[in-house]
Design a protein around this motif. Structure first.
Motif, PDB file in Angstrom:
ATOM      1  N   LEU A  60       0.870  -1.174   0.000  1.00  0.00           N
ATOM      2  CA  LEU A  60       0.000   0.000   0.000  1.00  0.00           C
ATOM      3  C   LEU A  60       0.906   1.222   0.000  1.00  0.00           C
ATOM      4  O   LEU A  60       1.670   1.435   0.944  1.00  0.00           O
ATOM      5  CB  LEU A  60      -0.911   0.015   1.223  1.00  0.00           C
ATOM      6  CG  LEU A  60      -1.866  -1.172   1.374  1.00  0.00           C
ATOM      7  CD1 LEU A  60      -2.647  -1.055   2.673  1.00  0.00           C
ATOM      8  CD2 LEU A  60      -2.827  -1.248   0.202  1.00  0.00           C
ATOM      9  N   VAL A  61       0.838   2.018  -1.074  1.00  0.00           N
ATOM     10  CA  VAL A  61       1.742   3.150  -1.208  1.00  0.00           C
ATOM     11  C   VAL A  61       0.952   4.441  -1.397  1.00  0.00           C
ATOM     12  O   VAL A  61      -0.206   4.425  -1.827  1.00  0.00           O
ATOM     13  CB  VAL A  61       2.738   2.950  -2.375  1.00  0.00           C
ATOM     14  CG1 VAL A  61       3.550   1.678  -2.171  1.00  0.00           C
ATOM     15  CG2 VAL A  61       2.011   2.899  -3.715  1.00  0.00           C
ATOM     16  N   ALA A 219       0.736  -3.876  -5.908  1.00  0.00           N
ATOM     17  CA  ALA A 219       0.649  -2.694  -5.051  1.00  0.00           C
ATOM     18  C   ALA A 219      -0.617  -1.913  -5.352  1.00  0.00           C
ATOM     19  O   ALA A 219      -1.170  -1.975  -6.456  1.00  0.00           O
ATOM     20  CB  ALA A 219       1.881  -1.805  -5.223  1.00  0.00           C
ATOM     21  N   ILE A 220      -1.064  -1.179  -4.336  1.00  0.00           N
ATOM     22  CA  ILE A 220      -2.242  -0.318  -4.432  1.00  0.00           C
ATOM     23  C   ILE A 220      -1.808   1.101  -4.102  1.00  0.00           C
ATOM     24  O   ILE A 220      -1.159   1.338  -3.076  1.00  0.00           O
ATOM     25  CB  ILE A 220      -3.344  -0.791  -3.469  1.00  0.00           C
ATOM     26  CG1 ILE A 220      -3.887  -2.149  -3.914  1.00  0.00           C
ATOM     27  CG2 ILE A 220      -4.468   0.237  -3.377  1.00  0.00           C
ATOM     28  CD1 ILE A 220      -4.806  -2.822  -2.912  1.00  0.00           C
ATOM     29  N   VAL A 233       3.446  -4.374  -9.021  1.00  0.00           N
ATOM     30  CA  VAL A 233       4.182  -3.464  -8.171  1.00  0.00           C
ATOM     31  C   VAL A 233       5.062  -2.494  -8.961  1.00  0.00           C
ATOM     32  O   VAL A 233       5.163  -1.304  -8.617  1.00  0.00           O
ATOM     33  CB  VAL A 233       5.022  -4.258  -7.137  1.00  0.00           C
ATOM     34  CG1 VAL A 233       6.105  -5.095  -7.803  1.00  0.00           C
ATOM     35  CG2 VAL A 233       5.610  -3.325  -6.096  1.00  0.00           C
ATOM     36  N   GLU A 234       5.684  -2.953 -10.028  1.00  0.00           N
ATOM     37  CA  GLU A 234       6.565  -2.072 -10.806  1.00  0.00           C
ATOM     38  C   GLU A 234       5.793  -0.909 -11.399  1.00  0.00           C
ATOM     39  O   GLU A 234       6.252   0.240 -11.370  1.00  0.00           O
ATOM     40  CB  GLU A 234       7.268  -2.876 -11.911  1.00  0.00           C
ATOM     41  CG  GLU A 234       8.267  -3.900 -11.418  1.00  0.00           C
ATOM     42  CD  GLU A 234       9.553  -3.248 -10.935  1.00  0.00           C
ATOM     43  OE1 GLU A 234       9.753  -2.055 -11.207  1.00  0.00           O
ATOM     44  OE2 GLU A 234      10.356  -3.947 -10.275  1.00  0.00           O
ATOM     45  N   ARG A 235       4.609  -1.185 -11.950  1.00  0.00           N
ATOM     46  CA  ARG A 235       3.829  -0.117 -12.583  1.00  0.00           C
ATOM     47  C   ARG A 235       3.313   0.879 -11.553  1.00  0.00           C
ATOM     48  O   ARG A 235       3.296   2.088 -11.798  1.00  0.00           O
ATOM     49  CB  ARG A 235       2.670  -0.727 -13.386  1.00  0.00           C
ATOM     50  CG  ARG A 235       3.109  -1.404 -14.681  1.00  0.00           C
ATOM     51  CD  ARG A 235       1.926  -1.693 -15.584  1.00  0.00           C
ATOM     52  NE  ARG A 235       1.194  -2.872 -15.144  1.00  0.00           N
ATOM     53  CZ  ARG A 235       1.491  -4.108 -15.530  1.00  0.00           C
ATOM     54  NH1 ARG A 235       2.503  -4.338 -16.360  1.00  0.00           N
ATOM     55  NH2 ARG A 235       0.761  -5.125 -15.114  1.00  0.00           N
ATOM     56  N   ARG A 239       4.340   4.945 -11.188  1.00  0.00           N
ATOM     57  CA  ARG A 239       3.381   6.055 -11.156  1.00  0.00           C
ATOM     58  C   ARG A 239       3.542   6.871  -9.877  1.00  0.00           C
ATOM     59  O   ARG A 239       3.452   8.101  -9.905  1.00  0.00           O
ATOM     60  CB  ARG A 239       1.947   5.532 -11.283  1.00  0.00           C
ATOM     61  CG  ARG A 239       0.900   6.653 -11.244  1.00  0.00           C
ATOM     62  CD  ARG A 239      -0.465   6.179 -11.641  1.00  0.00           C
ATOM     63  NE  ARG A 239      -1.467   7.227 -11.474  1.00  0.00           N
ATOM     64  CZ  ARG A 239      -2.756   7.060 -11.696  1.00  0.00           C
ATOM     65  NH1 ARG A 239      -3.218   5.899 -12.107  1.00  0.00           N
ATOM     66  NH2 ARG A 239      -3.603   8.069 -11.513  1.00  0.00           N
ATOM     67  N   TYR A 240       3.783   6.194  -8.777  1.00  0.00           N
ATOM     68  CA  TYR A 240       4.009   6.905  -7.503  1.00  0.00           C
ATOM     69  C   TYR A 240       5.218   7.827  -7.626  1.00  0.00           C
ATOM     70  O   TYR A 240       5.190   8.975  -7.173  1.00  0.00           O
ATOM     71  CB  TYR A 240       4.217   5.899  -6.379  1.00  0.00           C
ATOM     72  CG  TYR A 240       4.567   6.526  -5.049  1.00  0.00           C
ATOM     73  CD1 TYR A 240       3.586   7.088  -4.243  1.00  0.00           C
ATOM     74  CD2 TYR A 240       5.889   6.567  -4.591  1.00  0.00           C
ATOM     75  CE1 TYR A 240       3.895   7.658  -3.014  1.00  0.00           C
ATOM     76  CE2 TYR A 240       6.213   7.140  -3.373  1.00  0.00           C
ATOM     77  CZ  TYR A 240       5.210   7.677  -2.592  1.00  0.00           C
ATOM     78  OH  TYR A 240       5.527   8.253  -1.387  1.00  0.00           O
ATOM     79  N   GLY A 241       6.268   7.337  -8.248  1.00  0.00           N
ATOM     80  CA  GLY A 241       7.475   8.136  -8.419  1.00  0.00           C
ATOM     81  C   GLY A 241       7.235   9.354  -9.308  1.00  0.00           C
ATOM     82  O   GLY A 241       7.759  10.438  -9.063  1.00  0.00           O
TER      83      GLY A 241
END
Length: 244
Positions: A60-61, A219-220, A233-235, A239-241
């Motif tokens: 969870l990010v 990841a969410i 998780v990579e995608r 996007r978070y970055g």
């Protein structure tokens, strides 16, 4: 029956932010009865839905205030959603806040029994595994010291050692691996990997995308209480970055 071990269905969580400064419960109740209490509604989670299968490792990010910890607390049963429902099938070992479930005036050894009881572990099981807990936490010289004298890293070690003394169905980890030296962090990662290999489901919060990528396959991404993305998780980390 669903194959999911965790189901989050249209979950929303609202907190009341009171505008008045009240010094006591009595004063609060009097003002409330007189209709003198006003508040703003803050929705920490907004219509969140997802499922987690047995043995999955899901990160969870999101930035601070995105709702990650609140979401983990609803899954752990610490908070009841304002709307929606959470279904959990199996035993849960939550590691959400450092020191949660500890009494700072008790010794480390006494807190093993206290924290273990809160997690539902029988006293006999804790006694049988005390040496394993001590060895993993690397706190042998400090077990008779009140933990109010511990650093946050030492408390994290003790909490992790107790929570993972047996393999739960679901392990919830919130920023716990960001505390302590790199050697202990590596030990925790190794223990988590062992648990995943034994079928434990992991819900993992960290601001370190490298840690999320290392541990999780999915990841969410959350932002201001809303779910923006649920993907590999990579995608999600990419996007978070980009959003930072």
């Amino acid at each position: 029956m669903s194959n999911s071990i965790v189901e989050v269905n249209d979950v929303s969580m609202m907190f009341r932010l009171y505008r008045e400064n009240v010094d006591s419960l009595k004063e609060f109740l009097i003002k409330k009865l007189k209709g003198q209490i006003s508040y703003d509604e803050f929705w920490a989670l907004k219509n969140i839905s997802f499922q987690v299968g047995k043995g999955e490792a899901v990160g969870l990010v999101g930035k601070n205030g995105s709702g990650k910890s609140t979401l983990l607390k609803t899954i752990a049963g610490v908070l009841k959603p304002t709307k929606g429902s959470v279904t959990v099938r199996g035993t849960v070992a939550p590691m959400i806040e450092l020191g949660a479930g500890f009494d700072m005036d008790l010794t480390a050894k006494e807190n093993v029994f206290l924290n273990g009881a809160l997690l539902g572990y029988p006293k006999e099981m804790l006694e049988e595994n005390m040496e394993r807990i001590i060895d993993f936490s690397e706190l042998k010289m400090f077990m008779d010291v009140p933990i109010k004298n511990f650093s946050s890293g030492m408390i994290a070690r003790l909490g992790f050692a107790v929570a993972t003394i047996y393999t739960p169905d679901i392990l919830i980890v919130d920023e716990i691996l960001s505390v302590g030296d790199w050697q202990f962090q590596a030990k925790c990662h190794h223990r988590i990997q062992e648990m995943l290999e034994q079928g434990t489901t992991l819900l993992f919060v960290s601001h370190s995308m490298d840690q999320v990528k290392e541990v999780c396959s999915r990841a969410i991404l959350l932002s201001h209480g809303e779910m923006l993305m649920d993907d590999a998780v990579e995608r999600v980390c990419e996007r978070y970055g980009e959003a930072e």
